[in-house]
Write a protein that holds these residues in place. Structure first.
Motif, PDB file in Angstrom:
ATOM      1  N   LYS B 278      -7.776  72.759 -28.093  1.00  0.00           N
ATOM      2  CA  LYS B 278      -8.172  72.074 -29.331  1.00  0.00           C
ATOM      3  C   LYS B 278      -9.587  71.496 -29.203  1.00  0.00           C
ATOM      4  N   THR B 279      -9.774  70.627 -28.237  1.00  0.00           N
ATOM      5  CA  THR B 279     -11.101  70.033 -28.008  1.00  0.00           C
ATOM      6  C   THR B 279     -11.567  70.388 -26.601  1.00  0.00           C
ATOM      7  N   ILE B 280     -12.831  70.814 -26.491  1.00  0.00           N
ATOM      8  CA  ILE B 280     -13.384  71.174 -25.184  1.00  0.00           C
ATOM      9  C   ILE B 280     -14.595  70.293 -24.888  1.00  0.00           C
ATOM     10  N   ILE B 281     -14.582  69.668 -23.720  1.00  0.00           N
ATOM     11  CA  ILE B 281     -15.716  68.864 -23.278  1.00  0.00           C
ATOM     12  C   ILE B 281     -16.192  69.438 -21.948  1.00  0.00           C
ATOM     13  N   ALA B 282     -17.504  69.673 -21.830  1.00  0.00           N
ATOM     14  CA  ALA B 282     -18.029  70.259 -20.604  1.00  0.00           C
ATOM     15  C   ALA B 282     -19.126  69.386 -20.025  1.00  0.00           C
ATOM     16  N   VAL B 283     -19.093  69.233 -18.711  1.00  0.00           N
ATOM     17  CA  VAL B 283     -20.156  68.529 -18.000  1.00  0.00           C
ATOM     18  C   VAL B 283     -20.766  69.515 -17.017  1.00  0.00           C
ATOM     19  N   ASN B 284     -22.068  69.734 -17.123  1.00  0.00           N
ATOM     20  CA  ASN B 284     -22.734  70.690 -16.253  1.00  0.00           C
ATOM     21  C   ASN B 284     -24.202  70.290 -16.100  1.00  0.00           C
ATOM     22  N   LYS B 285     -24.726  70.490 -14.900  1.00  0.00           N
ATOM     23  CA  LYS B 285     -26.125  70.141 -14.622  1.00  0.00           C
ATOM     24  C   LYS B 285     -27.101  71.066 -15.341  1.00  0.00           C
ATOM     25  N   ASP B 286     -26.626  72.287 -15.577  1.00  0.00           N
ATOM     26  CA  ASP B 286     -27.515  73.321 -16.110  1.00  0.00           C
ATOM     27  C   ASP B 286     -27.472  73.338 -17.638  1.00  0.00           C
ATOM     28  N   PRO B 287     -28.579  72.983 -18.310  1.00  0.00           N
ATOM     29  CA  PRO B 287     -28.558  72.942 -19.785  1.00  0.00           C
ATOM     30  C   PRO B 287     -28.275  74.302 -20.413  1.00  0.00           C
ATOM     31  N   GLU B 288     -28.451  75.388 -19.637  1.00  0.00           N
ATOM     32  CA  GLU B 288     -28.233  76.741 -20.168  1.00  0.00           C
ATOM     33  C   GLU B 288     -26.821  77.248 -19.891  1.00  0.00           C
ATOM     34  N   ALA B 289     -25.937  76.443 -19.284  1.00  0.00           N
ATOM     35  CA  ALA B 289     -24.612  76.943 -18.903  1.00  0.00           C
ATOM     36  C   ALA B 289     -23.863  77.474 -20.128  1.00  0.00           C
ATOM     37  N   PRO B 290     -23.315  78.695 -20.049  1.00  0.00           N
ATOM     38  CA  PRO B 290     -22.639  79.303 -21.208  1.00  0.00           C
ATOM     39  C   PRO B 290     -21.439  78.494 -21.720  1.00  0.00           C
ATOM     40  N   ILE B 291     -20.848  77.680 -20.880  1.00  0.00           N
ATOM     41  CA  ILE B 291     -19.692  76.876 -21.308  1.00  0.00           C
ATOM     42  C   ILE B 291     -20.091  75.985 -22.491  1.00  0.00           C
ATOM     43  N   PHE B 292     -21.368  75.607 -22.556  1.00  0.00           N
ATOM     44  CA  PHE B 292     -21.830  74.726 -23.633  1.00  0.00           C
ATOM     45  C   PHE B 292     -21.734  75.392 -25.015  1.00  0.00           C
ATOM     46  N   ASN B 293     -21.734  76.738 -25.028  1.00  0.00           N
ATOM     47  CA  ASN B 293     -21.661  77.446 -26.322  1.00  0.00           C
ATOM     48  C   ASN B 293     -20.325  77.251 -27.026  1.00  0.00           C
ATOM     49  N   ILE B 294     -19.293  76.857 -26.273  1.00  0.00           N
ATOM     50  CA  ILE B 294     -17.990  76.690 -26.909  1.00  0.00           C
ATOM     51  C   ILE B 294     -17.488  75.246 -26.800  1.00  0.00           C
ATOM     52  N   ALA B 295     -18.348  74.353 -26.286  1.00  0.00           N
ATOM     53  CA  ALA B 295     -17.904  72.969 -26.073  1.00  0.00           C
ATOM     54  C   ALA B 295     -18.117  72.130 -27.330  1.00  0.00           C
ATOM     55  N   ASP B 296     -17.128  71.300 -27.652  1.00  0.00           N
ATOM     56  CA  ASP B 296     -17.292  70.377 -28.773  1.00  0.00           C
ATOM     57  C   ASP B 296     -18.242  69.250 -28.390  1.00  0.00           C
ATOM     58  N   LEU B 297     -18.193  68.899 -27.119  1.00  0.00           N
ATOM     59  CA  LEU B 297     -19.132  67.900 -26.608  1.00  0.00           C
ATOM     60  C   LEU B 297     -19.684  68.438 -25.294  1.00  0.00           C
ATOM     61  N   ALA B 298     -21.010  68.662 -25.254  1.00  0.00           N
ATOM     62  CA  ALA B 298     -21.667  69.235 -24.083  1.00  0.00           C
ATOM     63  C   ALA B 298     -22.503  68.155 -23.429  1.00  0.00           C
ATOM     64  N   VAL B 299     -22.181  67.844 -22.187  1.00  0.00           N
ATOM     65  CA  VAL B 299     -22.927  66.804 -21.492  1.00  0.00           C
ATOM     66  C   VAL B 299     -23.721  67.433 -20.356  1.00  0.00           C
ATOM     67  N   VAL B 300     -25.053  67.347 -20.469  1.00  0.00           N
ATOM     68  CA  VAL B 300     -25.905  67.847 -19.399  1.00  0.00           C
ATOM     69  C   VAL B 300     -26.063  66.727 -18.389  1.00  0.00           C
ATOM     70  N   GLY B 301     -25.455  66.906 -17.217  1.00  0.00           N
ATOM     71  CA  GLY B 301     -25.540  65.832 -16.232  1.00  0.00           C
ATOM     72  C   GLY B 301     -24.764  66.175 -14.979  1.00  0.00           C
TER      73      GLY B 301
END
Ligand SMILES: Cc1cc2nc3c(=O)[nH]c(=O)nc-3n(C[C@H](O)[C@H](O)[C@H](O)COP(=O)(O)OP(=O)(O)OC[C@H]3O[C@@H](n4cnc5c(N)ncnc54)[C@H](O)[C@@H]3O)c2cc1C
Lengths: 263, 319
Positions: B278-301
Motif C-alpha cells: 500500500k505505502t512504500i518508503i525508501a531510504v537510500n544514499k543514492d539519489p538515483e536509486a530506482p527504488i525511489f521511482n515507486i516510493a511514496d516517500l523517498a528519503v535520500v540519506g
C-alpha cells in the motif's frame, strides 16, 4: 547413475513482461517479445548434476519443453557439461498449463532409460508456483524432495535439506527420486570455451507429441484445463514525495506515517 | 448446497490462520467441508474451531504416515475426500507446500489448477496478481473439479457457527518407494514478529545494511512498528540475514500496508515481490536509486542515521 535435469527457457526477468490475447480470447505470456535465457535456477540444477557426475559418476541428460529457440537452453546446459539433450517441441503445446507440462515432461523422462535422479529448479522465474516438479514426481511415482538447499547422495540413498516458509526439514528417500533445488544450493559454473565447442557435437533429440505419447490416447491429456479470462495491466506506481536527510528525516517519516494513519 | 473441500492445516491441535481464511473463501462457492489429515484424528479444539468458522463437515483422515512423509499423505487424503464428496472446488493455502499439494491433486483428478488466487467469486473465477504485481488476471477451470490455491492473507477469517458432521476416512499407508520420509522438522522459530507474508508492516534491509550487525537497526525499526523483517537477495547472499526472509521474485511476495526499504537499490526482481504494498518508503544514499521511482516517500540519506531516529520517534509517539 542416470540423471535427468528438467530445464526451461524463460524470458529475461530484467525485461518487462506482457500478456497477449490470442485466439478465442486466450491470454498467454508473450514469450517471443522477450530475450529468452536459460532460467537461472535451472543452471543451479544442472550444476548440481555436474557435481554428482564429477564425484560419483553420472550420465546427465537435460530435458526441455518449448518452441524451437528453447534448444538454446539445452545447448547452454550441454556447454556447462551435460551429456545429451531432449527437446519436446510441438505447436500443440503452446500455452500449456501445469498438468499438461508435467505430463509431457514425465513422458520425456520415461524416454530416458533407467533414470536414477530427476533434478529441477524449485520454481521458474516466469511461473513462480513451483508446482511442476511436484506434479512430475506424482506422475512418475517418485519420492519428491523439493525446495532443497543441500543434497547428499550415497549408496542409493538421497538426503536433502528442505527450506520453506514453514521452516526446515531433513528428507530422505531411496533412488530413484526427484529433487528440486533452491537458488541457495550452489553457484553455477560458466561454460568454458572448450565446453561451448564440445556442446556443438553433443546429441539433442527433438521429439514431438507423437514421439512422447506413441499411444495416441495419451494425447487427450494435452488440453487446457483452465483458461485466463481477462488480463488487465495494473497502473504503474508513481514516485511520491522526495526529501534529503538534513538530520530530521526520521521525524519527517514519522509525521508521514501519522498523516497516513499508519501509526 | 455443493461442498467445497478445504485443506485444514493444523499445528499442535489448533487450526492455522490460513485454514480459517480458506473456510471464509470456501463460503463464496458452497458449503465448506474441512479435510483434516493427522495420525491421531482431529483434536476437540480443532473441530470446534472449524465448526465456528463455517465447516459443515469434517473429513477426518487418519494416516499413520501423516507426520513423517512429505506431501503424499495430504494429497492422498484430499483425493480420497474429493472422490467421496464430489465437491465444486478444493481449496489449499498458496504456500510452497500447498502449491505442491494442489499440483499433484490436479494431476490425479485431471482437473483445472488455479494457483495463488487473491480473490474468488461464486462462479469459481479466481483473481491473481501476476508478474510481480504488473497484471491482474482472472481465470477459471474448464475441466474437472477446480483445485485452487489461495494466497495467505487474501481473505479474513469469518466466524460462523455450524454443526459440523464428522466423517472418518482411512488412508492406505504410503508406498515408501514413491514418497520421501521426513527425518526431522525444524519449524521456523515463531518469535515475536509476524510472519513475513502476512505482516501489515514489513521493514527490509539490503546490501546497504553492510553486515549482520547492521540488521539490528532494521529489526529495531520493525519491532517498534510491530512488523516483520525482510531482506534483499544481495543481503541474503552476503550472509547478513537468513534466506527465509528474502523478499522478491525468488523469495516471498509481500503486500503489506507499509513497506520500508533500507539500503535497497530497487532491482526489478526485488520490486516484483513488494510493489503491490500500500505505502512504500525508501531510504537510500543514492539519489538515483530506482527504488525511489515507486516510493511514496523517498528519503535520500544514510539509513544508519535515519532509521534509528525513526525508531525513536515511533516508540515515543506510540508510548
Ligand atoms: C533470477 C533472479 C532472481 C532474483 N530474485 C531476487 C529476489 O527474490 N529478491 C531480491 O531482492 N533480489 C533478487 N534478485 C537480485 C536483484 O537483481 C538485485 O541484485 C538485488 O535485489 C540487489 O539487492 P540490494 O538492493 O540490497 O543491493 P544493491 O543493488 O547493491 O543496493 C544496495 C543499495 O544500498 C544503498 N546504500 C548503501 N549504503 C547505504 C547506507 N548507509 N544508507 C542508505 N543506503 C545505502 C546503495 O546506494 C544501493 O542503492 C534476483 C536476480 C535474478 C537474476
Amino acid at each position: 547413475m542416470n540423471i535427468v535435469v528438467l530445464v526451461k527457457q524463460v524470458p529475461d526477468t530484467s525485461a518487462e513482461r506482457t500478456l497477449t490475447e490470442g485466439e478465442y480470447g486466450h491470454f498467454t505470456l508473450d514469450r517471443e517479445a522477450l530475450d529468452p535465457v536459460l532460467d537461472e535456477i535451472n543452471e543451479r540444477a544442472v550444476e548440481e548434476a555436474l557435481r554428482l557426475k564429477e564425484t560419483i559418476g553420472a550420465q546427465v541428460t537435460v530435458v526441455t519443453m518449448g518452441p524451437e529457440p528453447a534448444a538454446d537452453a539445452l545447448r547452454k546446459a550441454l556447454a556447462m557439461g551435460a551429456d545429451a539433450g531432449i527437446h519436446v517441441c510441438d505447436e500443440a503445446l503452446r500455452g500449456s498449463d501445469v498438468p499438461t507440462t508435467a505430463r509431457v515432461l514425465a513422458a520425456a523422462v520415461r524416454a530416458v532409460e533407467d533414470v536414477d535422479l530427476v533434478l529441477a529448479g524449485n520454481a521458474a522465474t516466469d511461473g513462480r508456483a513451483g508446482a511442476v516438479p511436484a506434479a512430475v514426481a506424482d506422475l512418475l511415482g517418485l519420492p519428491q524432495l523439493t525446495q532443497v538447499r543441500e543434497l547428499e547422495i550415497s549408496d542409493g540413498q538421497v538426503r536433502a535439506e528442505r527450506v520453506t516458509e514453514d521452516g526446515e526439514a531433513t528428507l530422505q528417500a531411496s533412488l530413484p527420486s526427484l529433487v528440486s533445488v533452491t537458488e541457495k544450493i550452489n553457484e553455477p559454473r560458466y561454460p568454458s570455451f572448450k565446453g561451448i565447442m564440445a556442446a556443438k557435437k553433443k546429441p539433442i533429440r527433438t521429439l514431438d507429441l507423437d514421439d512422447v505419447f506413441p499411444d495416441a490416447d495419451s494425447q487427450r491429456f494435452v488440453t487446457a484445463r483452465s483458461q485466463v479470462a481477462q488480463a488487465v495491466p495494473r497502473p504503474p506506481r508513481a514516485a511520491g514525495t522526495r526529501c534529503d536527510d538534513d538530520g530530521s528525516a526520521g521525524r519527517r517519516i514519522a509525521e508521514h506515517l501519522m498523516a497516513q494513519k499508519l501509526l | 448446497m455443493p461442498q467445497v473441500l478445504v485443506l485444514a492445516d493444523h499445528a499442535e491441535g489448533r487450526a492455522k490462520k490460513t485454514t480459517l481464511e480458506l473456510l471464509a473463501a470456501a463460503r463464496r462457492l458452497g458449503e465448506p467441508a474441512a479435510v483434516v489429515v493427522s495420525a491421531t484424528g482431529p483434536s476437540a479444539q480443532l473441530k470446534e474451531e472449524l465448526a465456528c468458522h463455517g465447516a459443515t463437515r469434517i473429513y477426518a483422515v487418519e494416516s499413520a504416515d501423516a507426520d513423517d512423509h512429505l506431501v503424499t499423505p495430504t494429497v492422498g487424503a484430499l483425493e480420497l475426500a474429493a472422490r467421496e464428496a464430489s465437491p465444486v472446488a478444493v481449496l489449499v493455502p498458496a504456500t510452497v507446500e500447498g502449491n505442491e499439494v494442489a499440483a499433484r491433486l490436479a494431476v490425479r483428478l485431471d482437473a483445472g489448477l488455479l494457483l495463488d488466487a487473491v480473490d474468488l467469486d461464486a462462479s469459481g473465477t479466481a483473481t491473481h496478481i501476476v508478474f510481480g504485481g504488473s497484471y491482474t488476471v482472472t481465470s477459471r477451470a474448464t475441466h474437472g473439479t477446480p483445485v485452487i490455491s489461495v494466497r495467505p492473507g487474501a481473505f479474513e477469517p469469518e466466524e460462523q457457527m455450524t454443526q459440523a458432521v464428522e466423517q472418518p476416512l482411512t488412508l492406505p499407508s504410503v508406498d515408501p518407494a514413491g514418497s520421501a520420509r521426513v527425518i526431522e522438522r525444524r519449524p521456523a522459530p515463531a518469535g515475536d514478529r509476524p510472519a513475513l507474508a502476512e505482516a501489515s508492516v514489513v521493514v527490509s534491509g539490503g546490501r546497504g545494511v553492510a553486515g549482520p550487525e547492521g540488521f539490528k537497526v532494521v529489526e529495531q525499526l520493525a519491532d517498534a512498528l510491530g512488523g516483520a523483517v525482510g531482506a534483499s537477495r544481495a543481503a541474503v547472499d552476503a550472509g547478513y540475514y537468513p534466506h527465509q526472509y528474502q523478499v522478491g521474485q525468488t523469495g516471498t511476495s509481500v503486500s503489506p500496508q507499509l513497506y520500508i526499504a533500507l539500503g535497497i537499490s530497487g532491482a526489478i526482481q526485488h520490486l516484483a515481490g513488494m510493489q503491490t504494498s500500500k505505502t512504500i518508503i525508501a531510504v537510500n544514499k543514492d539519489p538515483e536509486a530506482p527504488i525511489f521511482n515507486i516510493a511514496d516517500l523517498a528519503v535520500v540519506g544514510d539509513l544508519f542515521s535515519v532509521a534509528p531516529q525513526l525508531t525513536e520517534e515511533v516508540t515515543r509517539r506510540k508510548g
